[in-house]
Design an enzyme around this catalytic site. Structure first.
Site, PDB file in Angstrom:
ATOM      1  N   THR A  17      -6.461  -5.836  -1.904  1.00 34.07           N
ATOM      2  CA  THR A  17      -6.106  -7.081  -1.205  1.00 34.07           C
ATOM      3  C   THR A  17      -5.947  -6.843   0.298  1.00 34.07           C
ATOM      4  OG1 THR A  17      -3.705  -6.916  -1.511  1.00 34.07           O
ATOM      5  CG2 THR A  17      -4.952  -8.036  -3.248  1.00 34.07           C
ATOM      6  N   ASN A  18      -5.501  -5.660   0.687  1.00 35.64           N
ATOM      7  CA  ASN A  18      -5.431  -5.384   2.128  1.00 35.64           C
ATOM      8  C   ASN A  18      -6.838  -5.305   2.725  1.00 35.64           C
ATOM      9  OD1 ASN A  18      -2.665  -4.975   3.411  1.00 35.64           O
ATOM     10  ND2 ASN A  18      -2.426  -3.913   1.448  1.00 35.64           N
ATOM     11  N   MET A  94      -4.469   5.866  -2.802  1.00 38.83           N
ATOM     12  CA  MET A  94      -3.329   6.469  -3.486  1.00 38.83           C
ATOM     13  C   MET A  94      -3.494   7.972  -3.720  1.00 38.83           C
ATOM     14  SD  MET A  94      -1.626   3.872  -3.254  1.00 38.83           S
ATOM     15  CE  MET A  94      -0.131   3.655  -4.196  1.00 38.83           C
ATOM     16  N   LYS A  95      -4.091   8.646  -2.761  1.00 36.94           N
ATOM     17  CA  LYS A  95      -4.270  10.101  -2.838  1.00 36.94           C
ATOM     18  C   LYS A  95      -3.797  10.688  -1.524  1.00 36.94           C
ATOM     19  CE  LYS A  95      -6.454  11.985  -6.348  1.00 36.94           C
ATOM     20  NZ  LYS A  95      -5.924  13.231  -6.926  1.00 36.94           N
ATOM     21  N   ILE A  96      -3.218  11.867  -1.583  1.00 31.84           N
ATOM     22  CA  ILE A  96      -2.813  12.514  -0.336  1.00 31.84           C
ATOM     23  C   ILE A  96      -4.067  12.988   0.388  1.00 31.84           C
ATOM     24  CG2 ILE A  96      -1.567  14.478   0.634  1.00 31.84           C
ATOM     25  CD1 ILE A  96       0.480  14.076  -1.630  1.00 31.84           C
ATOM     26  N   ASN A 111      -2.120   4.041   8.107  1.00 30.84           N
ATOM     27  CA  ASN A 111      -1.777   3.734   6.714  1.00 30.84           C
ATOM     28  C   ASN A 111      -0.810   2.564   6.701  1.00 30.84           C
ATOM     29  OD1 ASN A 111      -1.536   4.201   3.842  1.00 30.84           O
ATOM     30  ND2 ASN A 111       0.469   5.114   4.241  1.00 30.84           N
ATOM     31  N   HIS A 113       2.320   0.984   4.323  1.00 29.78           N
ATOM     32  CA  HIS A 113       3.234   1.344   3.234  1.00 29.78           C
ATOM     33  C   HIS A 113       4.212   0.187   3.026  1.00 29.78           C
ATOM     34  CE1 HIS A 113       5.371   4.016   0.543  1.00 29.78           C
ATOM     35  NE2 HIS A 113       6.498   3.596   1.087  1.00 29.78           N
TER      36      HIS A 113
HETATM   37  C1  GAR Z   1      -0.199  -2.039  -0.926  1.00 26.81           C
HETATM   38  O1  GAR Z   1       1.034  -2.655  -1.235  1.00 26.81           O
HETATM   39  C2  GAR Z   1       0.014  -0.862   0.000  1.00 26.81           C
HETATM   40  O2  GAR Z   1       1.030  -1.057   0.931  1.00 26.81           O
HETATM   41  C3  GAR Z   1       0.369   0.221  -0.991  1.00 26.81           C
HETATM   42  O3  GAR Z   1      -0.503   0.009  -2.061  1.00 26.81           O
HETATM   43  C4  GAR Z   1      -0.804  -1.387  -2.162  1.00 26.81           C
HETATM   44  C5  GAR Z   1      -2.293  -1.535  -2.214  1.00 26.81           C
HETATM   45  O4  GAR Z   1      -2.639  -2.858  -2.490  1.00 26.81           O
HETATM   46  N1  GAR Z   1       0.239   1.526  -0.417  1.00 26.81           N
HETATM   47  C6  GAR Z   1       1.081   2.531  -0.637  1.00 26.81           C
HETATM   48  O5  GAR Z   1       2.037   2.452  -1.397  1.00 26.81           O
HETATM   49  C7  GAR Z   1       0.767   3.800   0.115  1.00 26.81           C
HETATM   50  N2  GAR Z   1       1.839   4.725   0.049  1.00 26.81           N
HETATM   51  P1  GAR Z   1      -4.097  -3.409  -2.242  1.00 26.81           P
HETATM   52  O6  GAR Z   1      -5.058  -2.453  -2.972  1.00 26.81           O
HETATM   53  O7  GAR Z   1      -4.104  -4.761  -2.887  1.00 26.81           O
HETATM   54  O8  GAR Z   1      -4.368  -3.437  -0.779  1.00 26.81           O
END
Ligand code: GAR
Length: 220
Positions: A17-18, A94-96, A111, A113
């Site tokens: 979604t981002n 979601m990977k380092i 990034n 968060h």
């Molecule tokens: C988002 O809420 C983002 O902030 C989070 O994963 C989601 C991805 O959503 N990221 C983390 O937690 C990174 N540490 P999306 O795939 O719908 O954009």
């Protein structure tokens, strides 16, 4: 005259979604960027469907295909260099990220968060904030350094936790703010306004200090 578009690469792992908020901001003319490449570590990420729909090139580069993290990092470096992207946008990746990749694009990886860092790093930051019982949380965009969910903060949005919230409703409300601040930050990079000074970020001309809620946001 058409201005220059900042070439970017977006890294995803899931629903995207981002990524969609970035695509929408570009398509509506608010964001002067061009997505040169989307990289996913998962072939099944829904984000890739969004790429197909909008004609955006993507590559699936899973870490498990490589013997070492270092080799995975080299593959990521190659892909981004080939794409011509100048900014790497981690959007639910979601990977380092391997250290050699971070070194190759120092201060050019961002990034998002879903908490007010440095609180609630790691997985399910929204659930962590909900369980803790904070009354304010939010989201943070920051420069990426080797330490997870750390690095100079570029922008934050504050989101209140309401009495009737569940972890899910809270996460949804935070997400709406993610979708505003991430395109805004990328636009600041496009305008060449992001400076790193002594380990801190300053955005030239941004309106600081006008709380509550998301002071610096201009277009989003
Ligand atoms: C988002 O809420 C983002 O902030 C989070 O994963 C989601 C991805 O959503 N990221 C983390 O937690 C990174 N540490 P999306 O795939 O719908 O954009």
């Amino acid at each position: 005259m058409e201005g220059r578009k900042l070439p970017i690469a977006v890294f995803v792992s899931g629903r995207g979604t981002n990524l969609q908020s970035i695509i929408d901001a570009i398509e509506s003319g608010k964001l002067d960027a061009e997505i040169k490449l989307v990289v996913s570590n998962r072939s099944k990420a829904y984000a890739l469907k969004r790429c197909e729909k909008h004609g955006i090139p993507y590559e699936v580069i899973p870490s498990k295909k490589f013997k070492t993290h270092q080799e995975w990092g080299e593959a990521l470096i190659e892909a981004v260099k080939r794409s011509g992207a100048e900014l790497v946008v981690l959007a639910g990746f979601m990977k380092i990220v391997p250290p050699n990749f971070i070194e190759a694009f120092e201060n050019r990886i961002i990034n998002i968060h879903p908490s007010l860092l440095p609180a609630f790093k790691g997985l399910d930051a929204q659930g962590q904030a909900f369980d803790y019982g904070v009354t304010l949380t939010g989201c943070t965009v920051h420069l990426v350094i080797p330490e997870l969910d750390s690095g100079p903060v570029i922008a934050q949005a504050v989101v209140p936790v309401l009495p009737n919230d569940t972890a899910e409703t809270l996460a949804k409300r935070i997400l709406e703010h993610e979708h505003r601040i991430y395109p805004q930050v990328i636009q600041w990079f496009a305008e060449g306004r992001v400076r790193v000074d002594n380990g801190k970020v300053v955005v030239l001309g941004a309106k600081y200090g006008t709380l509550p809620f998301n002071p610096q946001l201009e277009r989003f």
